[in-house]
Design an enzyme around this catalytic site. Sequence first.
Site, mmCIF file in Angstrom:
data_model
loop_
_atom_site.group_PDB
_atom_site.id
_atom_site.type_symbol
_atom_site.label_atom_id
_atom_site.label_comp_id
_atom_site.label_asym_id
_atom_site.label_seq_id
_atom_site.Cartn_x
_atom_site.Cartn_y
_atom_site.Cartn_z
ATOM 1 N N HIS A 91 0.868 -1.172 0.000
ATOM 2 C CA HIS A 91 0.000 0.000 0.000
ATOM 3 C C HIS A 91 0.910 1.228 0.000
ATOM 4 C CE1 HIS A 91 -3.710 2.001 0.327
ATOM 5 N NE2 HIS A 91 -4.090 1.700 1.544
ATOM 6 N N ASP A 145 -6.767 3.262 -4.218
ATOM 7 C CA ASP A 145 -7.145 2.184 -3.300
ATOM 8 C C ASP A 145 -8.100 2.690 -2.207
ATOM 9 O OD1 ASP A 145 -6.382 -0.712 -2.768
ATOM 10 O OD2 ASP A 145 -6.142 0.168 -0.783
HETATM 11 N N1 LIG Z 1 -6.255 -6.764 3.906
HETATM 12 C C1 LIG Z 1 -5.978 -6.909 2.624
HETATM 13 O O1 LIG Z 1 -6.436 -7.852 2.016
HETATM 14 C C2 LIG Z 1 -5.076 -5.938 1.895
HETATM 15 C C3 LIG Z 1 -5.149 -5.832 0.517
HETATM 16 C C4 LIG Z 1 -4.219 -5.070 -0.164
HETATM 17 C C5 LIG Z 1 -3.252 -4.379 0.575
HETATM 18 N N2 LIG Z 1 -3.238 -4.450 1.930
HETATM 19 C C6 LIG Z 1 -2.185 -3.761 2.672
HETATM 20 O O2 LIG Z 1 -1.348 -4.760 3.250
HETATM 21 C C7 LIG Z 1 -0.834 -4.319 4.507
HETATM 22 C C8 LIG Z 1 -1.252 -5.307 5.577
HETATM 23 O O3 LIG Z 1 -2.656 -5.237 5.690
HETATM 24 P P1 LIG Z 1 -3.530 -6.352 6.406
HETATM 25 O O4 LIG Z 1 -4.942 -6.024 6.110
HETATM 26 O O5 LIG Z 1 -2.985 -7.702 6.122
HETATM 27 O O6 LIG Z 1 -3.261 -5.951 7.898
HETATM 28 P P2 LIG Z 1 -3.941 -6.574 9.182
HETATM 29 O O7 LIG Z 1 -4.625 -7.837 8.893
HETATM 30 O O8 LIG Z 1 -4.670 -5.496 9.855
HETATM 31 O O9 LIG Z 1 -2.538 -6.873 9.871
HETATM 32 C C9 LIG Z 1 -2.437 -7.031 11.097
HETATM 33 C C10 LIG Z 1 -0.994 -7.436 11.348
HETATM 34 O O10 LIG Z 1 -0.310 -6.306 11.868
HETATM 35 C C11 LIG Z 1 0.108 -6.651 13.198
HETATM 36 N N3 LIG Z 1 0.072 -5.432 14.007
HETATM 37 C C12 LIG Z 1 -0.870 -4.464 14.020
HETATM 38 N N4 LIG Z 1 -0.520 -3.484 14.882
HETATM 39 C C13 LIG Z 1 0.668 -3.865 15.408
HETATM 40 C C14 LIG Z 1 1.546 -3.269 16.352
HETATM 41 N N5 LIG Z 1 1.284 -2.092 16.910
HETATM 42 N N6 LIG Z 1 2.686 -3.927 16.649
HETATM 43 C C15 LIG Z 1 2.980 -5.118 16.074
HETATM 44 N N7 LIG Z 1 2.176 -5.731 15.180
HETATM 45 C C16 LIG Z 1 1.037 -5.102 14.854
HETATM 46 C C17 LIG Z 1 -0.907 -7.713 13.644
HETATM 47 O O11 LIG Z 1 -0.427 -8.435 14.706
HETATM 48 P P3 LIG Z 1 -1.490 -9.040 15.770
HETATM 49 O O12 LIG Z 1 -2.246 -10.103 15.069
HETATM 50 O O13 LIG Z 1 -0.608 -9.531 16.840
HETATM 51 O O14 LIG Z 1 -2.377 -7.897 16.171
HETATM 52 C C18 LIG Z 1 -1.005 -8.532 12.356
HETATM 53 O O15 LIG Z 1 0.122 -9.334 12.153
HETATM 54 C C19 LIG Z 1 -1.410 -2.918 4.702
HETATM 55 O O16 LIG Z 1 -0.486 -1.985 4.189
HETATM 56 C C20 LIG Z 1 -2.660 -2.926 3.859
HETATM 57 O O17 LIG Z 1 -3.088 -1.644 3.470
HETATM 58 C C21 LIG Z 1 -4.126 -5.225 2.597
#
Ligand SMILES: NC(=O)c1ccc[n+]([C@@H]2O[C@H](COP(=O)([O-])OP(=O)(O)OC[C@H]3O[C@@H](n4cnc5c(N)ncnc54)[C@H](OP(=O)(O)O)[C@@H]3O)[C@@H](O)[C@H]2O)c1
Length: 350
Positions: free
Chosen positions: A124, A208
Amino acid sequence: MAQIDFGGVVEEVTTSEEFSLQKAREVLKDETVAVLGYGVQGPGQALNMRDNGIRVIVGQRENSNSWDRAVVDGFVPGETLFPLEEAARKGTIVQFLLSDAGQMQTWQKIKACLNPGDALCFSHGFSIVYKDQTGIIAPENVDVILVAPKGSGRTVRTNFLDGSGINSSYAISQDTTGRAKERTLALGIAIGSGYLFPTTFEKEVYSDLTGERGVLMGCLAGTMEAQYNLLRKHGHSPSEAFNETVEELTQSLIRLVAENGMDWMFSNCSTTAQRGALDWAPKFRDAVAPLFDELYDKVLTGEETQRVLEVNSAPDYRERLQKELDTIHESEMWRAGAAVRSLRPENRGR
Ligand SMILES: NC(=O)c1ccc[n+]([C@@H]2O[C@H](COP(=O)([O-])OP(=O)(O)OC[C@H]3O[C@@H](n4cnc5c(N)ncnc54)[C@H](OP(=O)(O)O)[C@@H]3O)[C@@H](O)[C@H]2O)c1
Protein backbone atom coordinates in the site's frame (compact mmCIF):
# COMPACT_ATOMS: atom_id res chain seq x y z
CA MET A 1 6.36 -6.51 -20.83
CA ALA A 2 3.27 -6.81 -22.94
CA GLN A 3 1.48 -3.87 -24.54
CA ILE A 4 -2.24 -4.21 -23.97
CA ASP A 5 -5.03 -2.01 -25.28
CA PHE A 6 -7.31 -1.10 -22.35
CA GLY A 7 -10.33 0.38 -24.08
CA GLY A 8 -8.21 2.45 -26.46
CA VAL A 9 -5.40 3.31 -24.02
CA VAL A 10 -2.29 1.19 -24.43
CA GLU A 11 -0.58 0.17 -21.19
CA GLU A 12 2.39 -2.03 -20.35
CA VAL A 13 1.70 -5.04 -18.18
CA THR A 14 3.73 -8.00 -16.98
CA THR A 15 2.52 -11.57 -16.65
CA SER A 16 4.33 -14.82 -15.98
CA GLU A 17 4.74 -15.10 -19.76
CA GLU A 18 7.06 -12.07 -19.85
CA PHE A 19 8.55 -12.69 -16.37
CA SER A 20 8.40 -16.39 -15.59
CA LEU A 21 8.29 -17.95 -12.14
CA GLN A 22 11.64 -19.49 -13.03
CA LYS A 23 13.04 -16.00 -13.56
CA ALA A 24 11.50 -14.82 -10.29
CA ARG A 25 13.22 -17.69 -8.46
CA GLU A 26 16.50 -16.79 -10.14
CA VAL A 27 16.21 -13.10 -9.13
CA LEU A 28 15.32 -14.04 -5.54
CA LYS A 29 17.67 -17.01 -5.15
CA ASP A 30 20.02 -15.23 -2.73
CA GLU A 31 17.29 -13.31 -0.93
CA THR A 32 15.35 -13.99 2.23
CA VAL A 33 11.91 -12.44 2.14
CA ALA A 34 10.79 -11.46 5.64
CA VAL A 35 7.02 -11.06 5.70
CA LEU A 36 6.30 -8.83 8.69
CA GLY A 37 2.73 -9.29 9.94
CA TYR A 38 0.57 -12.37 9.69
CA GLY A 39 -2.84 -10.69 9.51
CA VAL A 40 -4.81 -10.80 6.25
CA GLN A 41 -2.25 -10.07 3.51
CA GLY A 42 0.70 -11.68 5.33
CA PRO A 43 -0.49 -15.30 5.14
CA GLY A 44 -1.63 -15.02 1.52
CA GLN A 45 1.68 -13.62 0.29
CA ALA A 46 3.94 -15.69 2.56
CA LEU A 47 2.31 -19.03 1.74
CA ASN A 48 2.17 -18.36 -2.01
CA MET A 49 5.85 -17.39 -2.09
CA ARG A 50 6.82 -20.39 0.02
CA ASP A 51 4.88 -22.72 -2.30
CA ASN A 52 6.64 -21.08 -5.25
CA GLY A 53 10.03 -22.02 -3.83
CA ILE A 54 11.09 -18.65 -2.40
CA ARG A 55 12.94 -18.48 0.95
CA VAL A 56 10.34 -16.90 3.22
CA ILE A 57 10.41 -16.13 6.92
CA VAL A 58 7.61 -14.56 8.93
CA GLY A 59 7.93 -11.81 11.55
CA GLN A 60 5.05 -11.55 14.00
CA ARG A 61 4.68 -10.36 17.58
CA GLU A 62 4.64 -13.33 19.93
CA ASN A 63 1.76 -14.50 22.16
CA SER A 64 -0.83 -13.60 19.55
CA ASN A 65 -3.41 -15.48 17.51
CA SER A 66 -1.53 -14.48 14.38
CA TRP A 67 1.65 -16.13 15.71
CA ASP A 68 -0.29 -19.33 16.44
CA ARG A 69 -1.80 -19.26 12.97
CA ALA A 70 1.66 -18.97 11.40
CA VAL A 71 2.70 -22.06 13.38
CA VAL A 72 -0.38 -23.96 12.16
CA ASP A 73 0.57 -22.90 8.61
CA GLY A 74 3.96 -24.57 9.03
CA PHE A 75 6.25 -21.69 9.99
CA VAL A 76 8.63 -22.92 12.66
CA PRO A 77 9.59 -20.68 15.62
CA GLY A 78 13.31 -19.98 15.57
CA GLU A 79 13.66 -21.30 12.00
CA THR A 80 11.14 -19.53 9.80
CA LEU A 81 9.06 -17.62 12.36
CA PHE A 82 10.54 -14.83 14.50
CA PRO A 83 9.55 -11.77 16.50
CA LEU A 84 9.24 -8.73 14.22
CA GLU A 85 12.66 -7.19 14.72
CA GLU A 86 14.56 -10.45 14.42
CA ALA A 87 12.80 -11.25 11.14
CA ALA A 88 13.46 -7.75 9.84
CA ARG A 89 17.17 -8.17 10.60
CA LYS A 90 17.34 -11.55 8.85
CA GLY A 91 15.42 -10.50 5.74
CA THR A 92 17.03 -8.95 2.67
CA ILE A 93 13.58 -8.06 1.39
CA VAL A 94 11.33 -6.79 4.17
CA GLN A 95 7.69 -7.13 3.18
CA PHE A 96 5.99 -4.69 5.56
CA LEU A 97 2.54 -6.22 6.01
CA LEU A 98 1.54 -4.93 9.41
CA SER A 99 -1.69 -2.95 9.42
CA ASP A 100 -1.00 0.60 8.25
CA ALA A 101 -1.36 1.90 11.83
CA GLY A 102 0.90 -0.93 13.03
CA GLN A 103 3.55 0.12 10.50
CA MET A 104 3.55 3.62 11.97
CA GLN A 105 3.78 2.33 15.54
CA THR A 106 6.67 -0.08 14.90
CA TRP A 107 8.60 1.91 12.28
CA GLN A 108 11.47 3.20 14.44
CA LYS A 109 12.29 -0.35 15.59
CA ILE A 110 11.99 -1.85 12.11
CA LYS A 111 14.03 0.92 10.53
CA ALA A 112 16.91 0.12 12.88
CA CYS A 113 16.93 -3.48 11.58
CA LEU A 114 17.32 -2.63 7.89
CA ASN A 115 20.70 -3.31 6.28
CA PRO A 116 22.20 -1.42 3.32
CA GLY A 117 20.95 -2.91 0.06
CA ASP A 118 17.78 -4.38 1.59
CA ALA A 119 14.48 -3.80 -0.12
CA LEU A 120 11.59 -2.40 1.91
CA CYS A 121 8.40 -3.54 0.25
CA PHE A 122 4.85 -2.31 0.88
CA SER A 123 1.46 -3.49 -0.33
CA HIS A 124 0.00 0.00 0.00
CA GLY A 125 1.32 3.49 -0.70
CA PHE A 126 -0.17 4.70 2.61
CA SER A 127 2.90 4.78 4.88
CA ILE A 128 5.23 6.47 2.41
CA VAL A 129 2.82 8.94 0.77
CA TYR A 130 1.36 10.15 4.07
CA LYS A 131 4.80 10.32 5.73
CA ASP A 132 3.86 13.55 7.50
CA GLN A 133 1.27 11.53 9.41
CA THR A 134 3.11 8.19 9.71
CA GLY A 135 6.70 9.41 10.17
CA ILE A 136 7.85 6.62 7.83
CA ILE A 137 10.80 7.89 5.83
CA ALA A 138 12.99 5.10 4.48
CA PRO A 139 16.75 5.31 4.81
CA GLU A 140 18.53 6.22 1.57
CA ASN A 141 20.51 2.97 1.36
CA VAL A 142 17.54 0.64 0.76
CA ASP A 143 15.23 0.04 -2.19
CA VAL A 144 11.66 1.15 -1.55
CA ILE A 145 9.16 -0.79 -3.62
CA LEU A 146 5.50 -1.70 -3.73
CA VAL A 147 3.49 -4.71 -4.86
CA ALA A 148 -0.19 -4.20 -4.08
CA PRO A 149 -2.60 -7.06 -4.73
CA LYS A 150 -6.00 -5.76 -5.82
CA GLY A 151 -7.92 -8.11 -3.57
CA SER A 152 -8.21 -9.43 -0.07
CA GLY A 153 -5.29 -11.44 1.27
CA ARG A 154 -7.72 -14.29 1.63
CA THR A 155 -8.30 -14.44 -2.12
CA VAL A 156 -4.58 -13.91 -2.81
CA ARG A 157 -4.31 -17.38 -1.29
CA THR A 158 -7.52 -19.08 -2.49
CA ASN A 159 -7.11 -17.86 -6.07
CA PHE A 160 -3.51 -19.11 -6.03
CA LEU A 161 -4.67 -22.51 -4.83
CA ASP A 162 -7.34 -22.80 -7.51
CA GLY A 163 -4.88 -21.79 -10.23
CA SER A 164 -6.05 -18.24 -10.89
CA GLY A 165 -4.53 -15.06 -9.46
CA ILE A 166 -5.16 -11.58 -8.12
CA ASN A 167 -3.86 -8.69 -10.22
CA SER A 168 -1.34 -6.41 -8.52
CA SER A 169 0.00 -2.95 -9.14
CA TYR A 170 3.69 -2.24 -8.58
CA ALA A 171 5.83 0.85 -8.04
CA ILE A 172 9.37 1.82 -7.21
CA SER A 173 10.02 4.95 -5.19
CA GLN A 174 13.70 4.40 -4.43
CA ASP A 175 16.21 2.30 -6.37
CA THR A 176 19.56 2.28 -4.60
CA THR A 177 20.74 -1.16 -5.70
CA GLY A 178 19.83 -0.88 -9.38
CA ARG A 179 17.86 -4.09 -8.81
CA ALA A 180 14.64 -2.56 -7.52
CA LYS A 181 12.58 -3.28 -10.61
CA GLU A 182 13.60 -6.91 -11.02
CA ARG A 183 13.08 -7.48 -7.30
CA THR A 184 9.62 -5.93 -7.51
CA LEU A 185 8.50 -7.94 -10.53
CA ALA A 186 9.94 -11.13 -9.05
CA LEU A 187 7.97 -10.58 -5.84
CA GLY A 188 4.82 -9.82 -7.81
CA ILE A 189 5.11 -13.05 -9.78
CA ALA A 190 6.11 -15.06 -6.69
CA ILE A 191 3.00 -13.99 -4.74
CA GLY A 192 0.90 -15.28 -7.63
CA SER A 193 -0.29 -12.07 -9.28
CA GLY A 194 -2.54 -12.52 -12.30
CA TYR A 195 -0.89 -9.62 -14.08
CA LEU A 196 1.19 -6.71 -12.83
CA PHE A 197 0.60 -3.10 -13.85
CA PRO A 198 2.81 -0.10 -13.08
CA THR A 199 1.69 2.72 -10.82
CA THR A 200 3.21 5.18 -8.36
CA PHE A 201 2.93 5.10 -4.57
CA GLU A 202 0.64 8.15 -4.80
CA LYS A 203 -1.71 6.79 -7.46
CA GLU A 204 -1.91 3.43 -5.69
CA VAL A 205 -2.98 4.89 -2.37
CA TYR A 206 -5.40 7.47 -3.81
CA SER A 207 -7.17 4.87 -5.98
CA ASP A 208 -7.14 2.18 -3.30
CA LEU A 209 -8.61 4.38 -0.56
CA THR A 210 -11.26 5.63 -2.99
CA GLY A 211 -12.14 2.15 -4.24
CA GLU A 212 -12.60 0.54 -0.85
CA ARG A 213 -14.63 3.45 0.51
CA GLY A 214 -16.56 3.54 -2.75
CA VAL A 215 -17.86 0.81 -5.03
CA LEU A 216 -15.88 -2.08 -3.55
CA MET A 217 -17.10 -1.81 0.04
CA GLY A 218 -18.55 1.40 1.43
CA CYS A 219 -20.85 2.38 -1.41
CA LEU A 220 -21.83 -1.26 -1.93
CA ALA A 221 -22.79 -1.74 1.72
CA GLY A 222 -24.63 1.58 1.92
CA THR A 223 -26.56 1.07 -1.32
CA MET A 224 -27.57 -2.44 -0.38
CA GLU A 225 -28.83 -1.28 2.98
CA ALA A 226 -30.82 1.57 1.42
CA GLN A 227 -32.59 -0.77 -1.00
CA TYR A 228 -33.24 -3.43 1.65
CA ASN A 229 -34.73 -0.81 3.99
CA LEU A 230 -36.90 0.58 1.20
CA LEU A 231 -38.34 -2.83 0.39
CA ARG A 232 -38.98 -3.59 4.05
CA LYS A 233 -40.65 -0.19 4.52
CA HIS A 234 -43.08 -1.15 1.76
CA GLY A 235 -44.00 -4.43 3.40
CA HIS A 236 -41.77 -6.88 1.55
CA SER A 237 -40.58 -9.85 3.61
CA PRO A 238 -36.95 -10.10 4.73
CA SER A 239 -36.48 -13.09 2.45
CA GLU A 240 -37.78 -11.19 -0.56
CA ALA A 241 -35.86 -8.00 0.28
CA PHE A 242 -32.59 -9.91 0.78
CA ASN A 243 -32.96 -11.98 -2.38
CA GLU A 244 -33.69 -8.88 -4.49
CA THR A 245 -30.80 -6.95 -2.96
CA VAL A 246 -27.91 -9.31 -2.23
CA GLU A 247 -28.45 -12.95 -3.09
CA GLU A 248 -29.36 -12.42 -6.74
CA LEU A 249 -26.31 -10.20 -7.11
CA THR A 250 -23.77 -12.54 -5.51
CA GLN A 251 -25.17 -15.80 -6.82
CA SER A 252 -26.05 -14.74 -10.33
CA LEU A 253 -25.58 -11.27 -11.79
CA ILE A 254 -22.10 -10.27 -10.56
CA ARG A 255 -20.81 -13.61 -11.76
CA LEU A 256 -21.97 -12.71 -15.27
CA VAL A 257 -20.26 -9.32 -14.96
CA ALA A 258 -17.04 -11.08 -13.89
CA GLU A 259 -17.33 -13.50 -16.78
CA ASN A 260 -17.95 -11.10 -19.63
CA GLY A 261 -18.75 -7.55 -18.59
CA MET A 262 -21.76 -5.41 -17.75
CA ASP A 263 -23.31 -5.60 -21.24
CA TRP A 264 -23.13 -9.41 -21.05
CA MET A 265 -25.00 -9.38 -17.75
CA PHE A 266 -27.62 -7.00 -19.19
CA SER A 267 -27.99 -9.12 -22.31
CA ASN A 268 -28.67 -12.20 -20.20
CA CYS A 269 -31.49 -10.58 -18.23
CA SER A 270 -35.10 -10.01 -19.23
CA THR A 271 -35.86 -7.14 -21.58
CA THR A 272 -37.87 -5.65 -18.69
CA ALA A 273 -34.81 -5.71 -16.43
CA GLN A 274 -32.55 -4.36 -19.17
CA ARG A 275 -34.80 -1.38 -19.91
CA GLY A 276 -35.06 -0.42 -16.28
CA ALA A 277 -31.38 -0.86 -15.53
CA LEU A 278 -30.31 1.14 -18.59
CA ASP A 279 -32.66 3.98 -17.62
CA TRP A 280 -31.75 4.04 -13.94
CA ALA A 281 -27.96 3.55 -14.11
CA PRO A 282 -27.26 7.18 -15.19
CA LYS A 283 -29.51 8.49 -12.41
CA PHE A 284 -27.58 6.56 -9.77
CA ARG A 285 -24.27 7.62 -11.39
CA ASP A 286 -25.23 11.30 -11.22
CA ALA A 287 -26.62 11.01 -7.69
CA VAL A 288 -23.41 9.58 -6.23
CA ALA A 289 -20.92 11.59 -8.32
CA PRO A 290 -20.78 14.51 -5.81
CA LEU A 291 -20.16 12.04 -2.99
CA PHE A 292 -17.27 10.53 -4.93
CA ASP A 293 -15.82 14.03 -5.43
CA GLU A 294 -16.01 14.60 -1.67
CA LEU A 295 -14.39 11.21 -1.04
CA TYR A 296 -11.45 11.79 -3.40
CA ASP A 297 -10.84 15.24 -1.88
CA LYS A 298 -10.75 13.77 1.62
CA VAL A 299 -8.29 11.15 0.44
CA LEU A 300 -6.04 13.80 -1.14
CA THR A 301 -6.05 16.10 1.88
CA GLY A 302 -5.11 13.23 4.19
CA GLU A 303 -8.33 13.45 6.22
CA GLU A 304 -9.11 9.79 5.53
CA THR A 305 -5.67 8.50 6.50
CA GLN A 306 -5.59 10.67 9.61
CA ARG A 307 -8.81 9.04 10.77
CA VAL A 308 -7.50 5.55 9.99
CA LEU A 309 -4.33 6.14 11.99
CA GLU A 310 -6.17 7.66 14.95
CA VAL A 311 -8.88 5.02 15.22
CA ASN A 312 -6.69 2.00 14.46
CA SER A 313 -3.92 3.07 16.83
CA ALA A 314 -6.23 2.97 19.86
CA PRO A 315 -5.31 0.12 22.19
CA ASP A 316 -8.89 -1.19 22.10
CA TYR A 317 -9.38 -0.82 18.36
CA ARG A 318 -10.05 -4.53 17.83
CA GLU A 319 -12.82 -4.57 20.48
CA ARG A 320 -14.41 -1.41 19.08
CA LEU A 321 -14.26 -2.76 15.55
CA GLN A 322 -15.80 -6.02 16.68
CA LYS A 323 -18.71 -4.11 18.22
CA GLU A 324 -19.40 -2.38 14.90
CA LEU A 325 -19.17 -5.65 13.00
CA ASP A 326 -21.43 -7.36 15.54
CA THR A 327 -24.07 -4.68 14.96
CA ILE A 328 -24.07 -5.54 11.25
CA HIS A 329 -24.07 -9.27 12.00
CA GLU A 330 -27.04 -8.91 14.32
CA SER A 331 -29.09 -6.66 12.02
CA GLU A 332 -32.25 -8.06 10.49
CA MET A 333 -30.81 -7.74 7.00
CA TRP A 334 -27.73 -9.82 7.63
CA ARG A 335 -29.52 -12.33 9.86
CA ALA A 336 -31.92 -12.74 6.94
CA GLY A 337 -28.80 -13.24 4.79
CA ALA A 338 -27.57 -16.02 7.05
CA ALA A 339 -30.94 -17.75 6.71
CA VAL A 340 -30.87 -17.36 2.92
CA ARG A 341 -27.35 -18.78 2.73
CA SER A 342 -28.31 -21.74 4.90
CA LEU A 343 -31.00 -22.58 2.34
CA ARG A 344 -28.58 -22.79 -0.58
CA PRO A 345 -28.71 -26.41 -1.74
CA GLU A 346 -25.02 -26.90 -1.06
CA ASN A 347 -25.45 -25.66 2.53
CA ARG A 348 -28.65 -27.45 3.48
CA GLY A 349 -28.22 -29.99 6.23
CA ARG A 350 -24.81 -28.69 7.29
N1 LIG B 1 -6.26 -6.76 3.91
C1 LIG B 1 -5.98 -6.91 2.62
O1 LIG B 1 -6.44 -7.85 2.02
C2 LIG B 1 -5.08 -5.94 1.90
C3 LIG B 1 -5.15 -5.83 0.52
C4 LIG B 1 -4.22 -5.07 -0.16
C5 LIG B 1 -3.25 -4.38 0.57
N2 LIG B 1 -3.24 -4.45 1.93
C6 LIG B 1 -2.19 -3.76 2.67
O2 LIG B 1 -1.35 -4.76 3.25
C7 LIG B 1 -0.83 -4.32 4.51
C8 LIG B 1 -1.25 -5.31 5.58
O3 LIG B 1 -2.66 -5.24 5.69
P1 LIG B 1 -3.53 -6.35 6.41
O4 LIG B 1 -4.94 -6.02 6.11
O5 LIG B 1 -2.99 -7.70 6.12
O6 LIG B 1 -3.26 -5.95 7.90
P2 LIG B 1 -3.94 -6.57 9.18
O7 LIG B 1 -4.62 -7.84 8.89
O8 LIG B 1 -4.67 -5.50 9.86
O9 LIG B 1 -2.54 -6.87 9.87
C9 LIG B 1 -2.44 -7.03 11.10
C10 LIG B 1 -0.99 -7.44 11.35
O10 LIG B 1 -0.31 -6.31 11.87
C11 LIG B 1 0.11 -6.65 13.20
N3 LIG B 1 0.07 -5.43 14.01
C12 LIG B 1 -0.87 -4.46 14.02
N4 LIG B 1 -0.52 -3.48 14.88
C13 LIG B 1 0.67 -3.87 15.41
C14 LIG B 1 1.55 -3.27 16.35
N5 LIG B 1 1.28 -2.09 16.91
N6 LIG B 1 2.69 -3.93 16.65
C15 LIG B 1 2.98 -5.12 16.07
N7 LIG B 1 2.18 -5.73 15.18
C16 LIG B 1 1.04 -5.10 14.85
C17 LIG B 1 -0.91 -7.71 13.64
O11 LIG B 1 -0.43 -8.43 14.71
P3 LIG B 1 -1.49 -9.04 15.77
O12 LIG B 1 -2.25 -10.10 15.07
O13 LIG B 1 -0.61 -9.53 16.84
O14 LIG B 1 -2.38 -7.90 16.17
C18 LIG B 1 -1.01 -8.53 12.36
O15 LIG B 1 0.12 -9.33 12.15
C19 LIG B 1 -1.41 -2.92 4.70
O16 LIG B 1 -0.49 -1.98 4.19
C20 LIG B 1 -2.66 -2.93 3.86
O17 LIG B 1 -3.09 -1.64 3.47
C21 LIG B 1 -4.13 -5.23 2.60
